[in-house]
Design an enzyme around this catalytic site. Structure first.
Site, PDB file in Angstrom:
ATOM      1  N   ARG A  57     -30.595 -22.254 -15.493  1.00  0.00           N
ATOM      2  CA  ARG A  57     -30.909 -23.525 -14.842  1.00  0.00           C
ATOM      3  C   ARG A  57     -31.085 -24.602 -15.917  1.00  0.00           C
ATOM      4  NH1 ARG A  57     -29.111 -21.551 -11.123  1.00  0.00           N
ATOM      5  NH2 ARG A  57     -29.916 -21.283  -8.996  1.00  0.00           N
ATOM      6  N   HIS A  69     -21.270 -25.668 -13.552  1.00  0.00           N
ATOM      7  CA  HIS A  69     -22.047 -24.638 -12.859  1.00  0.00           C
ATOM      8  C   HIS A  69     -21.125 -23.570 -12.258  1.00  0.00           C
ATOM      9  CE1 HIS A  69     -26.243 -24.133 -10.870  1.00  0.00           C
ATOM     10  NE2 HIS A  69     -25.665 -22.955 -11.010  1.00  0.00           N
ATOM     11  N   ASP A 106     -38.756 -11.077 -23.528  1.00  0.00           N
ATOM     12  CA  ASP A 106     -39.159 -11.184 -22.125  1.00  0.00           C
ATOM     13  C   ASP A 106     -40.554 -10.576 -22.010  1.00  0.00           C
ATOM     14  OD1 ASP A 106     -39.607 -10.901 -19.359  1.00  0.00           O
ATOM     15  OD2 ASP A 106     -37.473 -10.686 -18.951  1.00  0.00           O
ATOM     16  N   GLU A 156     -27.430 -32.452 -11.669  1.00  0.00           N
ATOM     17  CA  GLU A 156     -26.031 -32.124 -11.389  1.00  0.00           C
ATOM     18  C   GLU A 156     -25.573 -32.836 -10.120  1.00  0.00           C
ATOM     19  OE1 GLU A 156     -25.696 -27.869 -11.134  1.00  0.00           O
ATOM     20  OE2 GLU A 156     -26.624 -27.533 -13.088  1.00  0.00           O
ATOM     21  N   ASP A 192     -23.610 -24.618 -18.807  1.00  0.00           N
ATOM     22  CA  ASP A 192     -23.007 -24.512 -17.483  1.00  0.00           C
ATOM     23  C   ASP A 192     -23.886 -25.183 -16.439  1.00  0.00           C
ATOM     24  OD1 ASP A 192     -20.981 -23.466 -15.651  1.00  0.00           O
ATOM     25  OD2 ASP A 192     -22.579 -22.151 -14.924  1.00  0.00           O
ATOM     26  N   ILE A 245     -28.577  -9.599 -15.547  1.00  0.00           N
ATOM     27  CA  ILE A 245     -27.475 -10.286 -16.221  1.00  0.00           C
ATOM     28  C   ILE A 245     -27.524 -10.013 -17.721  1.00  0.00           C
ATOM     29  CG2 ILE A 245     -26.490 -12.530 -16.826  1.00  0.00           C
ATOM     30  CD1 ILE A 245     -27.297 -13.509 -14.049  1.00  0.00           C
TER      31      ILE A 245
END
Length: 317
Positions: free
Chosen positions: A235, A283, A171, A264, A259, A152
């Site tokens: 998340r 989401h 990362d 949730e 998001d 992504i």
């Protein structure tokens, strides 16, 4: 062979399974009734879920015939993968099927900050013509920091670079020869704090694990630029929401696009609802018509392959 689907799936996925001779029972709201889900699962050879159905040890034990679990998405934090493996149950997921949709969401968030044309439209319809108020800023030469450099982030970086943005990333599992660094040209940084400190926008793209829970907390907000925005499409648990509220209150950052949340759907008492500079969506970053068709077909196809041999054996009998 029978498959139970407990959450929303596009029709194309159901047709894919049925074309293989697999019986499908579909109730997109079954995840809300845990007891019923546990009770009926004993009759099924596979289950397909999204992120609300908790495929834990209890559910896996209830599925005495289970051979496979299909996840309509990429995150596996709602699935006890180890427990499934111990039972010989395969887990398949929609790898990269919604990556483009998430990447476009991130760019939409960034653009909405720098060129808020939707707000200008609303203001004009109130009788105003305020050109100074809606003078925006270019994305050109602004810095986007990517936390997690998977597929992504690779797609976000390509789009951001097309706008002339500087793209940096952190990362610890990526090497300089990985494609997002060597081919996309993301400048890899040595620490999370460095990435946060130089970025005008920070976008999170990491799975939720014990190591990444509350990855962004008080210390991290302290090093962010006061005009920076945080975007989370991964998340909710990756951000410490109490720390986020504190950072917003103390104007340590400009705002956030969320998001995903720790819990949730969002509670009406969630403090984040009180901040106008927090943009909340339910989401949906990965939810576009195209991505959901791809996701549904991909998971159905992979799960179908696992069950196909058993279907053929039944037919031969």
């Amino acid at each position: 062979m029978k498959v139970l689907i407990t959450e929303l799936i596009w029709e194309e996925g159901i047709r894919e399974l049925e074309s293989l001779g697999i019986d499908v029972d579909y109730d997109e709201n079954l995840w809300r009734n845990r007891a019923e889900c546990l009770s009926c699962l004993k009759d099924y050879h596979a289950i397909i879920v999204r992120n609300q159905t908790k495929v834990d040890q209890e559910l896996i034990n209830a599925g005495t015939k289970l051979k496979a679990v299909g996840r309509l998405g990429v995150g596996l934090d709602n699935i006890d993968v180890k427990a499934a493996q111990e039972k010989g149950i395969k887990v398949v997921y929609a790898r990269n099927a919604n990556a483009t949709s998430v990447a476009e969401y991130v760019m939409a968030a960034i653009l909405s900050v720098k060129r808020p044309i939707h707000l200008a439209n609303q203001d004009i319809r109130k009788g105003n013509w305020d050109r100074k108020k809606y003078t925006g800023e270019e994305l050109y030469r602004k810095t986007l920091g990517l936390i997690g450099l998977g597929e992504i982030s690779h797609r976000v970086a390509k789009r951001a670079k097309a706008f002339g943005m500087n793209v940096v990333g952190y990362d610890p599992f990526m090497a300089e020869y990985d494609h997002i660094v060597s081919e996309t040209g993301v400048h890899q940084l040595d620490s999370l704090q460095e990435c946060l400190s130089i970025s005008d926008f920070v976008s999170l793209h990491v799975p939720l694990t014990s190591d990444t829970k509350h990855l962004i907390s008080y210390n991290e907000f302290e090093v962010m630029k006061p005009h920076a925005y945080l975007i989370n499409t991964s998340r909710g648990g990756i951000i410490d929401e109490t720390a986020l509220s504190s950072a917003l209150e103390n104007q340590q950052m400009a705002g956030a696009f969320l998001d995903v949340l720790e819990s949730e759907p969002i509670s009406p008492t969630n403090n984040l609802l009180s901040y106008e500079n927090v943009i909340l969506t339910p989401h949906v970053a990965g939810l576009t018509r195209e991505s959901q068709i791809r996701t549904s077909i991909l998971v159905a196809h992979e799960l179908g392959k696992l069950l196909y041999e058993d279907v053929q054996k039944v037919r031969e009998k």
